[in-house]
Scaffold this active site. Structure first.
Site, PDB file in Angstrom:
ATOM      1  N   LYS A   1       0.902  -1.191  -0.074  1.00  0.00           N
ATOM      2  CA  LYS A   1       0.080  -0.098  -0.044  1.00  0.00           C
ATOM      3  C   LYS A   1       0.831   1.237  -0.083  1.00  0.00           C
ATOM      4  CE  LYS A   1      -1.086   2.403   3.249  1.00  0.00           C
ATOM      5  NZ  LYS A   1      -1.679   2.946   4.687  1.00  0.00           N
TER       6      LYS A   1
ATOM      7  N   ASP B   1      -6.273   0.978   1.193  1.00  0.00           N
ATOM      8  CA  ASP B   1      -6.177   1.167   2.618  1.00  0.00           C
ATOM      9  C   ASP B   1      -7.658   0.563   3.220  1.00  0.00           C
ATOM     10  OD1 ASP B   1      -8.001   3.123   1.775  1.00  0.00           O
ATOM     11  OD2 ASP B   1      -7.081   4.791   3.088  1.00  0.00           O
TER      12      ASP B   1
END
Length: 223
Positions: A111, A129
């Protein structure tokens, strides 16, 4: 996506930064922490520490105190120092521009790497996320049991590559300000027709009321 884009036309990365290195540090600090808190901390942090060398010039305890308001600050301070050592040793103090290189850095997962390559280097990417994952599953873009990687892969297939980065920002804004984890704005959502969870939430009060009426009737009372 068009509907969400119309709702949040100015969606963007809300972590304050002026260069790839600051963005990398900010995203690392943002794990299990709000962007608002990170921005408050980095306002002073980025004035004091401007390069990888600066983070290594102080004791670990001092860096810990500088980021104390951030969750998991001790572990993050250690990762920042290790990360800075690698940047100096391998990359001449610069942040690498590829995902594969970034994920090799301490404290940097997929991420974080996606956020950096897309926002700092203009490489299309979808960083998943908690907001992106929640919204994607609620809207049926991914299955409830899908892993974070599976959510990312499905979004990449459904969304044109040139829109990956903006889609990431829009889904975050949609999840952060509209489709919240608690108390999502279902009654005012233009996507309620395709949101299974939203429909369930909207029906819940009626089900409870009906149940209550049945109980009252059993007691000989008409509501």
């Amino acid at each position: 996506m068009d509907t969400i884009a119309a709702m949040f036309p100015d969606a963007h990365c809300e972590l304050n930064h002026t260069n790839p290195f600051e963005l990398l540090i900010a995203v690392l600090l943002s794990a299990q922490c709000t962007d608002e808190t990170v921005n408050k901390v980095t306002a002073g942090l980025f004035q004091k520490y401007r390069s990888p060398q600066d983070y290594l010039a102080v004791e670990l305890s001092e860096l810990e105190q500088d980021i104390r308001k951030i969750g998991l600050y001790r572990n993050k301070a250690k990762n920042i120092r290790k990360l800075c050592e690698i940047l100096i040793d391998r990359y001449d103090g610069q942040v690498p521009a590829t995902r594969d290189e970034l994920v090799e850095l301490p404290g940097v997962g997929r991420k974080t790497a996606n956020v950096v390559v897309s926002n700092a280097f203009g490489e299309p990417a979808i960083a998943v996320d908690t907001h992106v994952e929640r919204v994607s599953k609620r809207l049926g873009l991914a299955r409830p049991e899908d892993s974070v990687l599976e959510v990312e892969q499905k979004l990449m297939k459904k969304v044109p590559r040139e829109e990956w980065t903006m889609t990431h920002h829009r889904l975050i804004f949609f999840g952060r300000y509209h489709c919240k984890a608690q108390n999502p704005q279902c009654t005012a959502c233009p996507l309620i027709r395709i949101c299974r969870e939203g429909k369930t939430r909207m029906k819940t009060p009626k089900v409870r009321k009906s149940k209550k009426n049945n109980e009252l009737k059993k007691d000989g009372i008409q509501s």
